[in-house]
Design a protein around this motif. Structure first.
Motif, short mmCIF file in Angstrom:
data_model
loop_
_atom_site.label_atom_id
_atom_site.label_comp_id
_atom_site.label_asym_id
_atom_site.label_seq_id
_atom_site.Cartn_x
_atom_site.Cartn_y
_atom_site.Cartn_z
N ALA A 1 4.47 0.81 9.47
CA ALA A 1 4.90 1.01 8.09
C ALA A 1 6.28 0.38 7.88
N SER A 2 6.52 -0.12 6.69
CA SER A 2 7.80 -0.75 6.37
C SER A 2 8.84 0.24 5.88
N GLY A 3 8.48 1.52 5.85
CA GLY A 3 9.42 2.53 5.43
C GLY A 3 8.72 3.72 4.82
N PHE A 4 9.51 4.65 4.32
CA PHE A 4 8.89 5.80 3.67
C PHE A 4 9.70 6.25 2.48
N LEU A 5 9.03 6.98 1.60
CA LEU A 5 9.63 7.45 0.38
C LEU A 5 9.14 8.87 0.13
N LEU A 6 10.03 9.72 -0.39
CA LEU A 6 9.63 11.08 -0.73
C LEU A 6 8.76 11.07 -1.97
N LYS A 7 7.74 11.94 -1.97
CA LYS A 7 6.82 11.97 -3.10
C LYS A 7 7.50 12.36 -4.40
N ASP A 8 8.58 13.13 -4.30
CA ASP A 8 9.26 13.56 -5.53
C ASP A 8 10.46 12.67 -5.87
N ALA A 9 10.50 11.47 -5.30
CA ALA A 9 11.58 10.53 -5.61
C ALA A 9 11.51 10.14 -7.08
N PRO A 10 12.65 9.87 -7.71
CA PRO A 10 12.66 9.43 -9.11
C PRO A 10 11.83 8.15 -9.29
N ALA A 11 11.32 7.96 -10.48
CA ALA A 11 10.45 6.81 -10.76
C ALA A 11 11.13 5.49 -10.43
N ASN A 12 12.43 5.38 -10.74
CA ASN A 12 13.11 4.11 -10.49
C ASN A 12 13.21 3.81 -8.99
N THR B 1 5.72 10.81 1.66
CA THR B 1 5.79 12.05 2.40
C THR B 1 6.36 13.16 1.52
N THR B 2 6.26 14.40 1.99
CA THR B 2 6.73 15.54 1.23
C THR B 2 8.24 15.68 1.37
N PHE B 3 8.83 16.68 0.73
CA PHE B 3 10.28 16.85 0.74
C PHE B 3 10.81 17.04 2.15
N ASP B 4 10.13 17.87 2.93
CA ASP B 4 10.55 18.07 4.31
C ASP B 4 10.16 16.84 5.12
N LEU B 5 10.99 16.46 6.08
CA LEU B 5 10.68 15.31 6.92
C LEU B 5 9.37 15.56 7.64
N ASP B 6 8.40 14.73 7.36
CA ASP B 6 7.06 14.92 7.91
C ASP B 6 7.02 14.51 9.37
N GLU B 7 6.38 15.33 10.18
CA GLU B 7 6.35 15.06 11.62
C GLU B 7 5.59 13.79 11.96
N VAL C 1 0.86 -1.18 0.00
CA VAL C 1 0.00 0.00 0.00
C VAL C 1 0.90 1.23 0.00
N LEU C 2 0.80 2.05 -1.06
CA LEU C 2 1.50 3.34 -1.08
C LEU C 2 0.60 4.32 -0.35
N MET C 3 1.03 4.78 0.83
CA MET C 3 0.15 5.50 1.74
C MET C 3 0.58 6.95 1.97
N ASP C 4 -0.28 7.89 1.57
CA ASP C 4 -0.07 9.28 1.94
C ASP C 4 -0.38 9.42 3.43
N ILE C 5 0.17 10.45 4.07
CA ILE C 5 -0.07 10.60 5.51
C ILE C 5 -1.23 11.54 5.81
N ARG C 6 -1.20 12.72 5.22
CA ARG C 6 -2.22 13.72 5.55
C ARG C 6 -3.38 13.62 4.57
N MET C 7 -4.49 13.07 5.06
CA MET C 7 -5.69 12.88 4.24
C MET C 7 -6.92 13.15 5.08
N PRO C 8 -8.05 13.45 4.45
CA PRO C 8 -9.29 13.67 5.19
C PRO C 8 -9.87 12.38 5.75
N ARG C 9 -10.78 12.53 6.69
CA ARG C 9 -11.53 11.43 7.33
C ARG C 9 -10.66 10.53 8.18
N MET C 10 -9.65 9.91 7.63
CA MET C 10 -8.69 9.12 8.40
C MET C 10 -7.30 9.30 7.80
#
Length: 223
Positions: A101-112, A85-91, A52-61
């Motif tokens: 979570a098994s880890g995190f990735l920046l949203k602007d990371a390269p496709a590879n 997460t965004t470029f800045d380390l998300d709180e 599951v590619l999961m954004d952190i800040r979303m409505p409802r939950m």
């Protein structure tokens, strides 16, 4: 078999971009999308994704609570969560890691990098360099216990060598670096790390690093 991926983000444009990247890979299949945490839970139950590619800040939950419900105790499903997460380390990233979570990735990371991260997580490994884990934990040290709390009983199940290895994992060393530091083989280190995870009931070395801080074994900012 293709790795089944669920995209969870409240921005449709981002989901479309991720889908285009992933569907270009023969071993990845986007099986669904969700715009918030509640939809994600429904989709996980219905679609049984591997990752599951999961954004952190979303409505409802938000993504933290959704991650907790997907990967928490008693959840036997195969889904692994990779936090976006965004470029800045998300709180909230530390909270997401603690939630399972098994880890995190920046949203602007390269496709590879996105593609590789999904493959790594699907394989049961952690997609987060230990050094990044440490920087996160140091940055958000105020979220962690003060060190005055009693040491968890589970820590006493570890041998002295396993405690040494856990400290080094939390301080950002790779298996090869730990092997050099302790004058043992890398295979021996992998065995010790495996024992640590099993004894403490942890999923991966990311959670092991978080545990080391939360238990007071390693203090934020310590060398």
């Amino acid at each position: 078999m293709a790795i089944r991926v669920l995209l969870v983000d409240d921005q449709p444009l981002l989901r479309t971009g991720f889908r285009m990247i992933l569907e270009a890979e023969q071993d990845l299949a986007v099986v669904g999308e969700a715009g918030d945490g509640l939809q994600a839970l429904d989709q996980v139950r219905a679609l049984q994704p591997d990752v599951v590619l999961m954004d952190i800040r979303m409505p409802r939950m938000d993504g933290v609570e959704a991650t907790r419900q997907i990967t928490g105790p008693g959840r036997d499903g195969p889904a692994k969560v990779l936090v976006l997460t965004t470029f800045d380390l998300d709180e909230y990233v530390v909270e997401a890691l603690r939630a399972g979570a098994s880890g995190f990735l920046l949203k602007d990371a390269p496709a590879n990098e996105l593609v590789q991260a999904i493959r790594v997580v699907a394989n049961g490994e952690a997609m987060l360099a230990p050094s990044i884990t440490r920087r996160l934990l140091d940055k958000y040290a105020t979220h962690l216990p003060s060190g005055e709390e009693p040491v968890p009983d589970t820590l006493h199940t570890l041998t002295d060598r396993e405690v040494e290895v856990l400290k080094l994992v939390a301080r950002g060393l790779s298996n090869a670096e730990i092997a050099a530091d302790l004058f043992v083989s890398e295979t021996t280190v992998k065995t010790h790390v495996g024992h640590v995870l099993t004894k403490l009931g942890l999923r991966d070395r990311v959670q092991a690093a978080v545990y080391a801080y939360e238990s007071g074994l390693v203090r934020p900012g310590a060398q």
